[in-house]
Design a protein around this motif. Structure first.
Motif, short mmCIF file in Angstrom:
data_model
loop_
_atom_site.label_atom_id
_atom_site.label_comp_id
_atom_site.label_asym_id
_atom_site.label_seq_id
_atom_site.Cartn_x
_atom_site.Cartn_y
_atom_site.Cartn_z
N THR A 68 43.53 36.98 14.28
CA THR A 68 42.90 36.63 13.00
C THR A 68 43.25 35.22 12.54
OG1 THR A 68 44.76 37.60 11.77
CG2 THR A 68 42.89 39.04 12.28
N SER A 69 43.76 34.39 13.44
CA SER A 69 44.13 33.01 13.09
C SER A 69 42.96 32.31 12.42
CB SER A 69 44.54 32.27 14.36
OG SER A 69 44.86 30.93 14.07
N PRO A 70 43.25 31.55 11.34
CA PRO A 70 44.56 31.17 10.79
C PRO A 70 45.06 32.09 9.68
CG PRO A 70 42.86 29.90 9.72
CD PRO A 70 42.15 30.81 10.70
N PHE A 71 44.42 33.25 9.49
CA PHE A 71 44.80 34.13 8.39
C PHE A 71 45.95 35.04 8.81
CE2 PHE A 71 40.18 33.30 8.03
CZ PHE A 71 40.23 32.48 6.92
N VAL A 72 46.98 35.05 7.98
CA VAL A 72 48.20 35.79 8.29
C VAL A 72 48.27 37.08 7.49
CG1 VAL A 72 50.72 35.71 8.29
CG2 VAL A 72 49.40 33.64 8.81
N LEU A 73 47.92 37.02 6.21
CA LEU A 73 48.10 38.16 5.32
C LEU A 73 47.11 38.06 4.17
CD1 LEU A 73 49.98 40.58 4.29
CD2 LEU A 73 51.24 38.81 3.04
N LEU A 74 46.56 39.22 3.78
CA LEU A 74 45.75 39.33 2.57
C LEU A 74 46.27 40.51 1.77
CD1 LEU A 74 43.28 38.70 0.73
CD2 LEU A 74 41.98 40.30 2.18
N VAL A 75 46.65 40.27 0.53
CA VAL A 75 47.15 41.34 -0.32
C VAL A 75 46.21 41.51 -1.51
CG1 VAL A 75 49.11 42.23 -1.62
CG2 VAL A 75 49.51 40.70 0.32
#
Length: 385
Positions: free
Chosen positions: A134-141
């Motif tokens: 999922t680069s560059p996304f690391v985390l979604l809260v």
């Protein structure tokens, strides 16, 4: 200070984990389920793409297999669903409402509980992405909380569980905090103090773009004030909802100067010939106001958000009325494309996606078409290189 923060965060994680284990043990379900249809039926779906461009979606629970065949030209232009995932929703702020929603989801179904969560609050959902995929996304809260002055449990909880996130460090990545209800109060080691959110008192400054770079220490506490309809009342509640997204930075930028800036909501016409002011998020109304598109980063139909991001990404919120549609041309270099469904349900191709599910799209193609189904829908679209 860092030791205090780490101790506090460890305590919070143990607290949330203990609650989750107890709740999951009571229900006999896994913390992260596959696609769910109906009331409490959990379905594990596996998706495979063959060399003939045939996409096979297998329902392991009921033994059904549905197939759709796409022509080479369609496969090269249309993005489709590759995988669907649902992450655990943890009870917090207030815990008792989150626990109630947990059992409501088991009794009345996940979609009913999602509607109640939107009204009541009481849960947080961390989407732990697989960084390589999922680069560059690391985390979604996704946070949805509520603080009430009549909640006795809240005052007990305050003695050991802060209403926010005390001072803690970040380095080497970007955090984007997008307020949907309520707001946040930010302070950091650079001496910056900011108040931002979705309410009138925040003057349209609803997004914080924090570049951690070489390193920054900050705290984020909830901006707790009565909701607009509760102002002046003896008993009141403060609704809070936001997304926080973590974006990895290229190695050349990881030691860049840290900075925190606020972005202001800015309605524009489509197409727009006038330049978009700096530090804004363009908002585009279309189809007789049936769709609203907020561009935090990236480009939508020639309207580009002015934020300077070292990573080529798109961060777009889409609000759709019932039976409306939304189309978008994804840059061909953006192999990563993710959709999170906040409210309502949507359809991509022939696939129905319920609320609170995360959709990973195929990596090829430039065209995306989304249809809103029952009632209004609200999604967050992410894409990047």
């Amino acid at each position: 200070t860092e030791k205090v923060f780490l101790h506090t965060m460890a305590m919070m994680m143990r607290y949330a984990a203990l609650l989750s284990v107890l709740l999951l043990a009571a229900s006999g379900s896994a913390p992260c389920s596959g696609f769910s249809a109906g009331r409490s039926r959990t379905i594990s779906r596996s998706i495979s793409i063959t060399h003939s461009s045939r996409i096979s979606v297998e329902d392991n629970n009921i033994g059904e297999t549905t197939q759709s065949t796409a022509s080479p030209s369609q496969a090269s232009t249309q993005r489709s669903v590759a995988r669907i995932e649902k992450f655990a929703r943890l009870p917090v702020w207030p815990v008792w409402q989150g626990v109630f929603l947990f059992f409501a989801s088991r009794i009345f179904g996940e979609e009913v509980a999602a509607q109640w969560e939107n009204r009541l609050g009481g849960r947080v959902c961390p989407n732990f992405f697989q960084a390589e995929a999922t680069s560059p996304f690391v985390l979604l809260v996704h946070h949805r909380h509520s603080f009430s002055n009549w909640d006795a449990v809240r005052y007990i909880q305050q003695t050991f569980f802060p209403e926010g996130f005390p001072a803690h460090p970040h380095r080497g990545f970007i955090t984007v905090t997008y307020c949907l209800k309520g707001g946040m109060i930010h302070r950091d080691s650079l001496g910056i103090k900011q108040s931002y959110g979705a309410e009138k008192r925040h003057d349209l400054k609803h997004v914080q773009w924090l570049t951690a770079g070489a390193g920054i220490q900050h705290e984020e506490m909830w901006d707790i004030e009565p909701d607009e309809q509760d102002e002046g009342k003896l008993l009141w509640s403060s609704s809070q909802e936001l997304y926080q997204l973590w974006i990895n930075m290229p190695s050349d930028y990881k030691m860049s100067k840290p900075n925190a800036e606020l972005l202001e909501a800015y309605p524009v016409a489509s197409p727009s010939s006038s330049p978009i002011p700096d530090n804004t998020t363009p908002i585009v109304m279309e189809n007789n106001d049936a769709t609203t598109t907020t561009v935090v980063a990236g480009d939508y139909k020639g309207i580009r958000a002015p934020i300077d991001c070292p990573t080529n990404v798109s961060i777009i919120r889409v609000q759709l009325s019932k039976d409306s549609s939304w189309t978008h041309n994804i840059p061909s270099s953006h192999e990563t494309a993710i959709i999170y469904v906040r409210n309502g349900s949507i359809q991509i191709g022939t696939q129905r996606i319920p609320p609170h599910y995360t959709v990973y799209l195929t990596s090829q193609g430039e065209e995306l078409s989304i249809q809103s189904l029952e009632g209004e829908s609200d999604i967050l679209f992410l894409s990047g290189e």
